[in-house]
Write a protein that holds these residues in place. Structure first.
Motif, PDB file in Angstrom:
ATOM      1  N   ILE A  38      43.830  24.701  47.464  1.00 23.35           N
ATOM      2  CA  ILE A  38      43.239  25.847  46.997  1.00 23.35           C
ATOM      3  C   ILE A  38      43.353  25.829  45.539  1.00 23.35           C
ATOM      4  O   ILE A  38      42.327  26.529  44.664  1.00 23.35           O
ATOM      5  N   THR A  39      44.455  25.538  45.164  1.00 22.13           N
ATOM      6  CA  THR A  39      44.730  25.211  43.659  1.00 22.13           C
ATOM      7  C   THR A  39      43.698  24.404  42.820  1.00 22.13           C
ATOM      8  O   THR A  39      43.195  24.733  41.786  1.00 22.13           O
ATOM      9  N   ALA A  40      43.472  23.274  43.369  1.00 23.28           N
ATOM     10  CA  ALA A  40      42.297  22.356  42.848  1.00 23.28           C
ATOM     11  C   ALA A  40      41.069  22.999  42.875  1.00 23.28           C
ATOM     12  O   ALA A  40      40.049  22.776  41.962  1.00 23.28           O
ATOM     13  N   TRP A  41      40.627  23.809  44.034  1.00 29.24           N
ATOM     14  CA  TRP A  41      39.403  24.436  44.057  1.00 29.24           C
ATOM     15  C   TRP A  41      39.103  25.400  43.005  1.00 29.24           C
ATOM     16  O   TRP A  41      38.013  25.442  42.465  1.00 29.24           O
ATOM     17  N   ARG A  42      40.211  26.147  42.774  1.00 30.85           N
ATOM     18  CA  ARG A  42      39.760  27.453  41.648  1.00 30.85           C
ATOM     19  C   ARG A  42      40.021  26.420  40.171  1.00 30.85           C
ATOM     20  O   ARG A  42      39.189  26.717  39.337  1.00 30.85           O
ATOM     21  N   ASP A  43      40.964  25.353  40.149  1.00 35.69           N
ATOM     22  CA  ASP A  43      40.917  24.927  38.801  1.00 35.69           C
ATOM     23  C   ASP A  43      39.578  24.026  38.635  1.00 35.69           C
ATOM     24  O   ASP A  43      39.293  24.037  37.213  1.00 35.69           O
ATOM     25  N   ALA A  44      38.799  23.818  39.600  1.00 32.75           N
ATOM     26  CA  ALA A  44      37.550  22.949  39.320  1.00 32.75           C
ATOM     27  C   ALA A  44      36.523  24.210  38.916  1.00 32.75           C
ATOM     28  O   ALA A  44      35.122  23.782  38.824  1.00 32.75           O
ATOM     29  N   GLY A  45      36.960  25.591  39.029  1.00 35.58           N
ATOM     30  CA  GLY A  45      36.033  26.706  38.645  1.00 35.58           C
ATOM     31  C   GLY A  45      35.200  27.258  39.911  1.00 35.58           C
ATOM     32  O   GLY A  45      34.211  27.787  39.762  1.00 35.58           O
ATOM     33  N   TYR A  46      35.535  26.611  40.970  1.00 34.59           N
ATOM     34  CA  TYR A  46      34.653  27.233  42.097  1.00 34.59           C
ATOM     35  C   TYR A  46      35.002  28.475  42.543  1.00 34.59           C
ATOM     36  O   TYR A  46      36.243  29.054  42.638  1.00 34.59           O
ATOM     37  N   PRO A  47      34.149  29.507  43.086  1.00 31.58           N
ATOM     38  CA  PRO A  47      34.386  30.626  43.523  1.00 31.58           C
ATOM     39  C   PRO A  47      35.508  30.774  44.786  1.00 31.58           C
ATOM     40  O   PRO A  47      35.426  29.967  45.529  1.00 31.58           O
ATOM     41  N   VAL A  48      36.286  31.919  44.514  1.00 33.46           N
ATOM     42  CA  VAL A  48      37.013  32.302  45.778  1.00 33.46           C
ATOM     43  C   VAL A  48      36.933  33.799  46.345  1.00 33.46           C
ATOM     44  O   VAL A  48      37.081  34.623  45.411  1.00 33.46           O
ATOM     45  N   GLU A  49      36.746  34.011  47.484  1.00 27.36           N
ATOM     46  CA  GLU A  49      36.289  35.300  47.771  1.00 27.36           C
ATOM     47  C   GLU A  49      37.468  35.523  49.066  1.00 27.36           C
ATOM     48  O   GLU A  49      37.611  34.990  49.881  1.00 27.36           O
ATOM     49  N   THR A  50      38.080  36.756  49.069  1.00 28.93           N
ATOM     50  CA  THR A  50      38.994  37.018  50.000  1.00 28.93           C
ATOM     51  C   THR A  50      38.991  38.547  50.511  1.00 28.93           C
ATOM     52  O   THR A  50      39.299  38.693  51.326  1.00 28.93           O
ATOM     53  N   ASP A  51      38.307  39.331  49.525  1.00 31.45           N
ATOM     54  CA  ASP A  51      38.244  40.950  50.230  1.00 31.45           C
ATOM     55  C   ASP A  51      37.658  40.869  51.392  1.00 31.45           C
ATOM     56  O   ASP A  51      37.945  41.777  52.077  1.00 31.45           O
ATOM     57  N   HIS A  52      36.607  40.348  51.682  1.00 27.64           N
ATOM     58  CA  HIS A  52      35.871  40.377  52.953  1.00 27.64           C
ATOM     59  C   HIS A  52      36.728  40.031  54.230  1.00 27.64           C
ATOM     60  O   HIS A  52      36.274  40.395  55.203  1.00 27.64           O
ATOM     61  N   LEU A  53      37.758  39.305  53.924  1.00 23.26           N
ATOM     62  CA  LEU A  53      38.614  38.877  54.899  1.00 23.26           C
ATOM     63  C   LEU A  53      39.535  40.074  55.409  1.00 23.26           C
ATOM     64  O   LEU A  53      40.118  40.302  56.574  1.00 23.26           O
ATOM     65  N   ILE A  54      39.715  40.913  54.590  1.00 26.82           N
ATOM     66  CA  ILE A  54      40.939  41.885  54.927  1.00 26.82           C
ATOM     67  C   ILE A  54      40.270  42.871  56.078  1.00 26.82           C
ATOM     68  O   ILE A  54      39.005  43.316  56.334  1.00 26.82           O
ATOM     69  N   GLY A  55      41.041  43.188  57.273  1.00 20.66           N
ATOM     70  CA  GLY A  55      40.878  43.728  58.326  1.00 20.66           C
ATOM     71  C   GLY A  55      39.741  43.093  59.269  1.00 20.66           C
ATOM     72  O   GLY A  55      39.284  43.746  60.415  1.00 20.66           O
ATOM     73  N   SER A  56      39.439  41.889  59.042  1.00 16.56           N
ATOM     74  CA  SER A  56      38.555  41.126  59.828  1.00 16.56           C
ATOM     75  C   SER A  56      39.355  40.221  60.873  1.00 16.56           C
ATOM     76  O   SER A  56      38.592  39.369  61.816  1.00 16.56           O
ATOM     77  N   GLY A  57      40.528  40.273  60.996  1.00 15.81           N
ATOM     78  CA  GLY A  57      41.657  39.598  61.893  1.00 15.81           C
ATOM     79  C   GLY A  57      41.719  38.176  61.461  1.00 15.81           C
ATOM     80  O   GLY A  57      42.558  37.582  62.284  1.00 15.81           O
ATOM     81  N   VAL A  58      41.347  37.864  60.184  1.00 18.84           N
ATOM     82  CA  VAL A  58      41.808  36.417  59.683  1.00 18.84           C
ATOM     83  C   VAL A  58      43.357  36.791  59.029  1.00 18.84           C
ATOM     84  O   VAL A  58      43.411  37.669  58.320  1.00 18.84           O
ATOM     85  N   SER A  59      44.272  35.787  59.589  1.00 18.95           N
ATOM     86  CA  SER A  59      45.749  35.913  58.796  1.00 18.95           C
ATOM     87  C   SER A  59      45.907  34.842  58.019  1.00 18.95           C
ATOM     88  O   SER A  59      45.270  33.778  58.079  1.00 18.95           O
ATOM     89  N   LYS A  60      46.828  35.131  57.068  1.00 23.76           N
ATOM     90  CA  LYS A  60      47.043  34.256  56.105  1.00 23.76           C
ATOM     91  C   LYS A  60      48.579  33.578  56.528  1.00 23.76           C
ATOM     92  O   LYS A  60      49.471  34.438  56.698  1.00 23.76           O
ATOM     93  N   VAL A  61      49.011  32.455  56.612  1.00 22.44           N
ATOM     94  CA  VAL A  61      50.340  32.028  56.982  1.00 22.44           C
ATOM     95  C   VAL A  61      50.960  31.279  55.936  1.00 22.44           C
ATOM     96  O   VAL A  61      50.501  30.158  55.536  1.00 22.44           O
ATOM     97  N   ALA A  62      51.999  31.289  55.864  1.00 26.74           N
ATOM     98  CA  ALA A  62      52.573  30.743  54.716  1.00 26.74           C
ATOM     99  C   ALA A  62      53.532  29.564  55.530  1.00 26.74           C
ATOM    100  O   ALA A  62      54.121  29.624  56.306  1.00 26.74           O
TER     101      ALA A  62
END
Length: 63
Positions: A36-60
């Protein structure tokens, strides 16, 4: 549907392991090269707000 696996950066290999595990279970999957770092560095958009409460989890992965 195609699932995209990605890590924080190119230094982590959890996305590769995850993509392999999903593919072995029959899912259509791609790995985002450079993470995702390379994606952002290339200037592509990132959306995360719509994932909150949707059952999608982030795993470290702590790689």
């Amino acid at each position: 549907m195609v699932y995209i696996c990605y890590c924080e950066s190119f230094q982590c290999n959890a996305a590769t392991k995850g993509a392999l595990a999903l593919a072995e279970r029959g899912y259509r999957v791609k790995r985002l090269s450079g993470g995702i770092t390379a994606w952002r560095d290339a200037g592509y958009p990132v959306e995360t707000d719509h994932l909150i409460g949707s059952g999608v989890s982030k795993v470290a992965c702590h790689c």
